[in-house]
Scaffold this motif. Structure first.
Motif, PDB file in Angstrom:
ATOM      1  N   VAL A 187      90.684 109.548  16.265  1.00  0.00           N
ATOM      2  CA  VAL A 187      90.373 108.251  16.883  1.00  0.00           C
ATOM      3  C   VAL A 187      89.094 107.661  16.295  1.00  0.00           C
ATOM      4  O   VAL A 187      88.991 106.457  16.073  1.00  0.00           O
ATOM      5  CB  VAL A 187      90.244 108.411  18.414  1.00  0.00           C
ATOM      6  CG1 VAL A 187      89.763 107.106  19.059  1.00  0.00           C
ATOM      7  CG2 VAL A 187      91.580 108.851  19.010  1.00  0.00           C
ATOM      8  N   PHE A 188      88.096 108.506  16.023  1.00  0.00           N
ATOM      9  CA  PHE A 188      86.811 108.059  15.490  1.00  0.00           C
ATOM     10  C   PHE A 188      86.675 108.506  14.037  1.00  0.00           C
ATOM     11  O   PHE A 188      87.126 109.592  13.659  1.00  0.00           O
ATOM     12  CB  PHE A 188      85.656 108.601  16.342  1.00  0.00           C
ATOM     13  CG  PHE A 188      85.643 108.041  17.731  1.00  0.00           C
ATOM     14  CD1 PHE A 188      84.965 106.867  18.012  1.00  0.00           C
ATOM     15  CD2 PHE A 188      86.327 108.685  18.763  1.00  0.00           C
ATOM     16  CE1 PHE A 188      84.956 106.338  19.302  1.00  0.00           C
ATOM     17  CE2 PHE A 188      86.324 108.163  20.048  1.00  0.00           C
ATOM     18  CZ  PHE A 188      85.642 106.974  20.315  1.00  0.00           C
ATOM     19  N   ASN A 189      86.048 107.630  13.213  1.00  0.00           N
ATOM     20  CA  ASN A 189      85.965 107.924  11.778  1.00  0.00           C
ATOM     21  C   ASN A 189      84.777 108.823  11.451  1.00  0.00           C
ATOM     22  O   ASN A 189      83.969 109.176  12.317  1.00  0.00           O
ATOM     23  CB  ASN A 189      85.918 106.619  10.973  1.00  0.00           C
ATOM     24  CG  ASN A 189      84.685 105.778  11.244  1.00  0.00           C
ATOM     25  OD1 ASN A 189      83.581 106.299  11.430  1.00  0.00           O
ATOM     26  ND2 ASN A 189      84.854 104.459  11.266  1.00  0.00           N
ATOM     27  N   ALA A 190      84.671 109.178  10.162  1.00  0.00           N
ATOM     28  CA  ALA A 190      83.660 110.149   9.733  1.00  0.00           C
ATOM     29  C   ALA A 190      82.243 109.656   9.997  1.00  0.00           C
ATOM     30  O   ALA A 190      81.366 110.445  10.378  1.00  0.00           O
ATOM     31  CB  ALA A 190      83.849 110.469   8.254  1.00  0.00           C
ATOM     32  N   ASP A 191      81.973 108.358   9.794  1.00  0.00           N
ATOM     33  CA  ASP A 191      80.634 107.831  10.047  1.00  0.00           C
ATOM     34  C   ASP A 191      80.288 107.899  11.528  1.00  0.00           C
ATOM     35  O   ASP A 191      79.140 108.212  11.899  1.00  0.00           O
ATOM     36  CB  ASP A 191      80.537 106.387   9.548  1.00  0.00           C
ATOM     37  CG  ASP A 191      80.531 106.284   8.030  1.00  0.00           C
ATOM     38  OD1 ASP A 191      80.240 107.300   7.362  1.00  0.00           O
ATOM     39  OD2 ASP A 191      80.820 105.189   7.511  1.00  0.00           O
ATOM     40  N   GLU A 192      81.258 107.607  12.380  1.00  0.00           N
ATOM     41  CA  GLU A 192      81.014 107.670  13.822  1.00  0.00           C
ATOM     42  C   GLU A 192      80.788 109.114  14.274  1.00  0.00           C
ATOM     43  O   GLU A 192      79.910 109.382  15.099  1.00  0.00           O
ATOM     44  CB  GLU A 192      82.197 107.047  14.568  1.00  0.00           C
ATOM     45  CG  GLU A 192      82.302 105.543  14.358  1.00  0.00           C
ATOM     46  CD  GLU A 192      83.600 104.960  14.868  1.00  0.00           C
ATOM     47  OE1 GLU A 192      83.568 103.839  15.415  1.00  0.00           O
ATOM     48  OE2 GLU A 192      84.660 105.604  14.716  1.00  0.00           O
ATOM     49  N   VAL A 193      81.552 110.032  13.721  1.00  0.00           N
ATOM     50  CA  VAL A 193      81.356 111.445  14.046  1.00  0.00           C
ATOM     51  C   VAL A 193      79.976 111.907  13.589  1.00  0.00           C
ATOM     52  O   VAL A 193      79.286 112.654  14.299  1.00  0.00           O
ATOM     53  CB  VAL A 193      82.465 112.309  13.415  1.00  0.00           C
ATOM     54  CG1 VAL A 193      82.136 113.795  13.548  1.00  0.00           C
ATOM     55  CG2 VAL A 193      83.801 112.015  14.083  1.00  0.00           C
ATOM     56  N   ALA A 194      79.546 111.430  12.408  1.00  0.00           N
ATOM     57  CA  ALA A 194      78.208 111.799  11.914  1.00  0.00           C
ATOM     58  C   ALA A 194      77.124 111.307  12.864  1.00  0.00           C
ATOM     59  O   ALA A 194      76.132 112.010  13.112  1.00  0.00           O
ATOM     60  CB  ALA A 194      77.993 111.227  10.518  1.00  0.00           C
ATOM     61  N   ALA A 195      77.283 110.105  13.423  1.00  0.00           N
ATOM     62  CA  ALA A 195      76.313 109.573  14.385  1.00  0.00           C
ATOM     63  C   ALA A 195      76.296 110.412  15.658  1.00  0.00           C
ATOM     64  O   ALA A 195      75.230 110.673  16.236  1.00  0.00           O
ATOM     65  CB  ALA A 195      76.648 108.120  14.712  1.00  0.00           C
ATOM     66  N   MET A 196      77.464 110.851  16.099  1.00  0.00           N
ATOM     67  CA  MET A 196      77.532 111.713  17.281  1.00  0.00           C
ATOM     68  C   MET A 196      76.850 113.049  17.024  1.00  0.00           C
ATOM     69  O   MET A 196      76.127 113.579  17.878  1.00  0.00           O
ATOM     70  CB  MET A 196      78.990 111.950  17.676  1.00  0.00           C
ATOM     71  CG  MET A 196      79.758 110.715  18.095  1.00  0.00           C
ATOM     72  SD  MET A 196      81.487 111.152  18.446  1.00  0.00           S
ATOM     73  CE  MET A 196      82.286 109.565  18.195  1.00  0.00           C
ATOM     74  N   VAL A 216      90.102 110.847  35.190  1.00  0.00           N
ATOM     75  CA  VAL A 216      90.603 111.206  33.864  1.00  0.00           C
ATOM     76  C   VAL A 216      89.392 111.447  32.962  1.00  0.00           C
ATOM     77  O   VAL A 216      88.456 110.648  32.945  1.00  0.00           O
ATOM     78  CB  VAL A 216      91.500 110.104  33.270  1.00  0.00           C
ATOM     79  CG1 VAL A 216      91.918 110.464  31.839  1.00  0.00           C
ATOM     80  CG2 VAL A 216      92.735 109.888  34.141  1.00  0.00           C
ATOM     81  N   SER A 217      89.403 112.551  32.248  1.00  0.00           N
ATOM     82  CA  SER A 217      88.323 112.873  31.317  1.00  0.00           C
ATOM     83  C   SER A 217      88.797 112.706  29.883  1.00  0.00           C
ATOM     84  O   SER A 217      89.983 112.848  29.586  1.00  0.00           O
ATOM     85  CB  SER A 217      87.838 114.313  31.526  1.00  0.00           C
ATOM     86  OG  SER A 217      87.255 114.470  32.796  1.00  0.00           O
ATOM     87  N   SER A 218      87.841 112.413  29.006  1.00  0.00           N
ATOM     88  CA  SER A 218      88.133 112.336  27.578  1.00  0.00           C
ATOM     89  C   SER A 218      87.262 113.353  26.860  1.00  0.00           C
ATOM     90  O   SER A 218      86.041 113.334  26.994  1.00  0.00           O
ATOM     91  CB  SER A 218      87.872 110.928  27.040  1.00  0.00           C
ATOM     92  OG  SER A 218      86.568 110.487  27.378  1.00  0.00           O
ATOM     93  N   ALA A 219      87.896 114.255  26.128  1.00  0.00           N
ATOM     94  CA  ALA A 219      87.191 115.275  25.353  1.00  0.00           C
ATOM     95  C   ALA A 219      87.213 114.835  23.892  1.00  0.00           C
ATOM     96  O   ALA A 219      88.262 114.833  23.249  1.00  0.00           O
ATOM     97  CB  ALA A 219      87.863 116.629  25.523  1.00  0.00           C
ATOM     98  N   LEU A 220      86.033 114.469  23.387  1.00  0.00           N
ATOM     99  CA  LEU A 220      85.895 113.905  22.045  1.00  0.00           C
ATOM    100  C   LEU A 220      85.297 114.974  21.129  1.00  0.00           C
ATOM    101  O   LEU A 220      84.208 115.472  21.387  1.00  0.00           O
ATOM    102  CB  LEU A 220      84.997 112.667  22.126  1.00  0.00           C
ATOM    103  CG  LEU A 220      84.969 111.648  21.015  1.00  0.00           C
ATOM    104  CD1 LEU A 220      84.180 110.412  21.461  1.00  0.00           C
ATOM    105  CD2 LEU A 220      84.350 112.187  19.741  1.00  0.00           C
ATOM    106  N   THR A 221      86.003 115.331  20.069  1.00  0.00           N
ATOM    107  CA  THR A 221      85.597 116.458  19.232  1.00  0.00           C
ATOM    108  C   THR A 221      84.608 116.023  18.147  1.00  0.00           C
ATOM    109  O   THR A 221      84.872 115.109  17.376  1.00  0.00           O
ATOM    110  CB  THR A 221      86.809 117.118  18.571  1.00  0.00           C
ATOM    111  OG1 THR A 221      87.513 116.166  17.771  1.00  0.00           O
ATOM    112  CG2 THR A 221      87.760 117.652  19.627  1.00  0.00           C
ATOM    113  N   LEU A 222      83.461 116.714  18.093  1.00  0.00           N
ATOM    114  CA  LEU A 222      82.480 116.480  17.037  1.00  0.00           C
ATOM    115  C   LEU A 222      82.685 117.424  15.861  1.00  0.00           C
ATOM    116  O   LEU A 222      82.208 117.173  14.759  1.00  0.00           O
ATOM    117  CB  LEU A 222      81.056 116.649  17.571  1.00  0.00           C
ATOM    118  CG  LEU A 222      80.440 115.464  18.333  1.00  0.00           C
ATOM    119  CD1 LEU A 222      81.197 115.158  19.614  1.00  0.00           C
ATOM    120  CD2 LEU A 222      78.974 115.752  18.646  1.00  0.00           C
TER     121      LEU A 222
END
Length: 281
Positions: free
Chosen positions: A23-32, A150-156
């Motif tokens: 769902v999220f791109n590499a740049d967004e994951v890097a920011a997280m 409802v929870s959302s588990a976002l993988t870093l």
């Protein structure tokens, strides 16, 4: 335009969870990841500077003497990127369709499962970073929250078989089960679920799993030597008309003065950070 098709909504209704890879791109994951590293350094160094363990910090000492950070909670008052993503439409859009209401943030936590050097300040019992077999509503119900959360588990990080991924028990969200108090939280009674029927959520970074508050899930210890970071945002249906930040607010208020005391100590040269994140990302 809907965010989810009817098949995905039906799958969530049937299984109690839904996985959306990438769902999220590499740049967004890097920011997280950058936020995750900043928060970890902030909370550990603040604890060391003040000679006390932050209430935000869940840290364990493993049998071999090493330490591992299981989670930090709450976190969105500490770093901007993770705060912004809590209101991202890629989370809220699908969530609104799954709960058929407007989502309201009620809890957020970052499950790190991240090894760190041994530190004497943290006098914690010997334990590991596994999460018991439980559902989240067993915790939420004491605050009067509805089961419709409802929870959302976002993988870093990539979640694979060797780093303690989330494991879910499909269909167990349809009926809440009473929990027992165990050493590291709450757990369903033995025999409630068959461990062989659990499903590991194995996904790349930037993926999201939506799951119902009554879905039974667990995770085993992370033995990979690297972090397995998952950001979890939990939202309740607006129709419940509950207050804001009931669960996390007290710890934010309690810990903020200590964190600012640490920052002032650093500014005056009275404390120099002794902990640095060395893991990738």
């Amino acid at each position: 335009m809907p965010y989810l098709d009817t098949d995905k909504i039906a799958a969530f209704d049937r299984d109690g969870y839904l996985v959306l890879p990438g769902v999220f791109n590499a740049d967004e994951v890097a920011a997280m990841r950058a936020d995750a590293a900043f928060i970890l350094e902030l909370i550990v160094n603040s604890s060391l500077a003040n000679g006390r363990q932050s209430r935000r910090l869940d840290i364990r000492r493993k049998p071999d003497g090493t330490m591992i950070v299981r989670k930090i909670q709450p976190i969105i008052d500490l770093a901007l990127a993770l705060a912004r993503f809590s209101a991202d439409q890629r989370l809220l859009g699908p969530m609104s369709e799954l709960m058929d209401d407007q989502p309201v943030l009620m809890e957020e936590k970052l499950n790190y499962k991240q090894p760190v050097p041994a530190m004497a300040t943290f006098r914690v019992p010997q334990d590991d970073d596994r999460f018991p077999v439980h559902n989240d509503w067993a915790y939420y119900k004491v605050n009067g929250y509805p089961q419709g959360i409802v929870s959302s588990a976002l993988t870093l990080d990539e979640c694979h078989g060797g780093n303690g991924p989330i494991r879910v028990f499909p269909g167990t969200h349809k009926r809440h089960v009473g929990h027992l108090r165990v050493r590291n939280g709450l757990e369903v009674p033995p025999g409630t679920v068959d461990p062989e029927r659990s499903v590991a959520v194995l996904v790349p970074p930037g993926s999201v799993m939506f799951f119902h508050s009554c879905l039974i899930h667990t995770s085993s210890p992370n033995d990979s030597g690297a972090p397995r970071r998952v950001m979890i945002y939990s939202h309740y249906p607006k129709a419940a008309a509950l207050g804001f930040d009931i669960r996390n607010g007290p710890n934010r208020l309690h810990e903020s003065p200590w964190e600012w005391r640490y920052q002032r100590m650093k500014a005056r040269g009275e404390y120099v950070d002794s902990f640095r994140v060395t893991a990738p990302g």
